[in-house]
Design a protein around this motif. Structure first.
Motif, PDB file in Angstrom:
ATOM      1  N   GLN A   1       8.175 -22.722 -77.862  1.00 57.07           N
ATOM      2  CA  GLN A   1       8.440 -21.873 -79.028  1.00 57.07           C
ATOM      3  C   GLN A   1       7.133 -21.507 -79.729  1.00 57.07           C
ATOM      4  O   GLN A   1       6.918 -20.352 -80.120  1.00 57.07           O
ATOM      5  CB  GLN A   1       9.377 -22.595 -79.999  1.00 57.07           C
ATOM      6  N   THR A   2       6.262 -22.491 -79.884  1.00 62.02           N
ATOM      7  CA  THR A   2       4.974 -22.243 -80.535  1.00 62.02           C
ATOM      8  C   THR A   2       4.126 -21.279 -79.719  1.00 62.02           C
ATOM      9  O   THR A   2       3.566 -20.305 -80.246  1.00 62.02           O
ATOM     10  CB  THR A   2       4.207 -23.566 -80.717  1.00 62.02           C
ATOM     11  N   ALA A   3       4.035 -21.538 -78.425  1.00 67.29           N
ATOM     12  CA  ALA A   3       3.199 -20.710 -77.557  1.00 67.29           C
ATOM     13  C   ALA A   3       3.708 -19.272 -77.486  1.00 67.29           C
ATOM     14  O   ALA A   3       2.926 -18.311 -77.547  1.00 67.29           O
ATOM     15  CB  ALA A   3       3.142 -21.323 -76.158  1.00 67.29           C
ATOM     16  N   GLU A   4       5.014 -19.110 -77.362  1.00 66.95           N
ATOM     17  CA  GLU A   4       5.576 -17.765 -77.262  1.00 66.95           C
ATOM     18  C   GLU A   4       5.434 -17.000 -78.576  1.00 66.95           C
ATOM     19  O   GLU A   4       5.239 -15.779 -78.577  1.00 66.95           O
ATOM     20  CB  GLU A   4       7.046 -17.850 -76.845  1.00 66.95           C
ATOM     21  N   ALA A   5       5.521 -17.693 -79.694  1.00 64.40           N
ATOM     22  CA  ALA A   5       5.332 -17.034 -80.987  1.00 64.40           C
ATOM     23  C   ALA A   5       3.901 -16.528 -81.128  1.00 64.40           C
ATOM     24  O   ALA A   5       3.657 -15.402 -81.587  1.00 64.40           O
ATOM     25  CB  ALA A   5       5.674 -17.999 -82.124  1.00 64.40           C
ATOM     26  N   ILE A   6       2.938 -17.331 -80.721  1.00 63.66           N
ATOM     27  CA  ILE A   6       1.536 -16.916 -80.799  1.00 63.66           C
ATOM     28  C   ILE A   6       1.257 -15.747 -79.859  1.00 63.66           C
ATOM     29  O   ILE A   6       0.496 -14.831 -80.190  1.00 63.66           O
ATOM     30  CB  ILE A   6       0.611 -18.108 -80.480  1.00 63.66           C
ATOM     31  N   ARG A   7       1.880 -15.754 -78.700  1.00 62.83           N
ATOM     32  CA  ARG A   7       1.676 -14.649 -77.744  1.00 62.83           C
ATOM     33  C   ARG A   7       2.044 -13.302 -78.353  1.00 62.83           C
ATOM     34  O   ARG A   7       1.431 -12.275 -78.033  1.00 62.83           O
ATOM     35  CB  ARG A   7       2.517 -14.869 -76.484  1.00 62.83           C
ATOM     36  N   LYS A   8       3.042 -13.297 -79.223  1.00 62.93           N
ATOM     37  CA  LYS A   8       3.480 -12.035 -79.825  1.00 62.93           C
ATOM     38  C   LYS A   8       2.398 -11.423 -80.707  1.00 62.93           C
ATOM     39  O   LYS A   8       2.216 -10.207 -80.731  1.00 62.93           O
ATOM     40  CB  LYS A   8       4.750 -12.263 -80.650  1.00 62.93           C
ATOM     41  N   ASP A   9       1.694 -12.260 -81.456  1.00 61.26           N
ATOM     42  CA  ASP A   9       0.707 -11.749 -82.406  1.00 61.26           C
ATOM     43  C   ASP A   9      -0.714 -11.743 -81.857  1.00 61.26           C
ATOM     44  O   ASP A   9      -1.560 -10.988 -82.339  1.00 61.26           O
ATOM     45  CB  ASP A   9       0.736 -12.585 -83.692  1.00 61.26           C
TER      46      ASP A   9
END
Length: 264
Positions: free
Chosen positions: A119-127
């Motif tokens: 969840q953390t990694a995918e959220a950062i990938r967005k921004d």
């Protein structure tokens, strides 16, 4: 034989994706990560006084942590685990072991920790789609929690998880429930290692305490830790990440930045 691996070039100024107005928030919800105000239990994030299904577990955790996490204990653990003689395995294998771990110190999440990593990694990938080192840092930032498992020594939760705080000096008031109390080789940049080590050091990166302990490089890395913290905290939810779908991407990053096998 010497193998040269190009280290990532960090952006001089981490972009600020906070302080958005309403229209920007709508855009972020569509194209980027928007931090919610309420966790999956209906409370504010990191509200340690809110009544919830997690409250008693979290309070008992911090009671035990502040009693038992002593300077001498930490010195013994550092000496023991610096031997790196438990086993050899790859990063993804280690991530999968976190399917068995739920963090007792976390008031915001009761999901297995592998889901939190993704969840953390995918959220950062967005921004930050171009900062692949930051994606991988998010994926591995909590791998230390495998120390809870029998094959890594089966340490108690109070010895492994929870907020970080310095020992050998007075407790700052910002510490949760304060009244109770490179051998493997990686080409990740120093900021990544700083994030992994200090992402749970909330008295430092949120309250601003203990800054007198930082050197110049620490101060620079702290900027990236401030960025990282948003995603580490606010990505916690009941929304599941499709592990098999994203696995190839993270396997490619692991191959880029780490040896195939590491000593643990």
């Amino acid at each position: 034989m010497t193998i040269l691996v190009e280290k990532p070039v960090l952006a001089l100024e981490p972009k600020d994706v906070s302080n958005k107005d309403d229209s920007e928030k709508e855009m972020a919800a569509k194209n980027g990560f928007f931090a919610p105000e309420i966790n999956s239990f209906g409370n504010s994030f990191r509200d340690y006084n809110a009544e919830s299904a997690r409250q008693s577990t979290v309070e008992e955790f911090y009671r035990l942590q502040h009693i038992n996490q002593t300077y001498n204990f930490v010195k013994r653990m550092r000496a023991e685990y610096a031997k790196l003689n438990r086993m050899e395995m790859g990063i993804w294998e280690c991530c999968e072991l976190l399917n068995e771990v739920v963090d007792d110190s976390d008031p915001d999440l009761d999901e297995p920790q592998i889901m939190h990593l993704l969840q953390t990694a995918e959220a950062i990938r967005k921004d930050y789609p171009d900062e692949d080192w930051l994606h991988l840092t998010a994926l591995i930032h909590d791998l230390g929690k495998v120390l809870l498992l029998p094959q890594f020594g089966g340490l108690p939760q109070w010895a492994v998880v929870g907020d970080t705080f310095p020992l050998g000096c007075a407790f700052d008031d910002s510490i949760v429930h304060n009244k109770v109390a490179k051998q493997n080789g990686t080409t990740l940049p120093p900021a990544a290692l700083f994030i992994i080590r200090f992402h749970s050091f909330y008295p430092l990166h949120t309250a601003g305490a203990y800054k007198h302990l930082l050197n110049d490089e620490d101060a620079k890395s702290l900027n990236w830790l401030h960025i990282f913290n948003k995603y580490d905290l606010y990505s916690k939810s009941k929304d599941k990440i499709d592990i098999e779908k994203v696995k190839p991407y993270y396997m490619s990053l692991i191959e880029k930045y780490f040896p195939a096998k590491l000593k643990w």
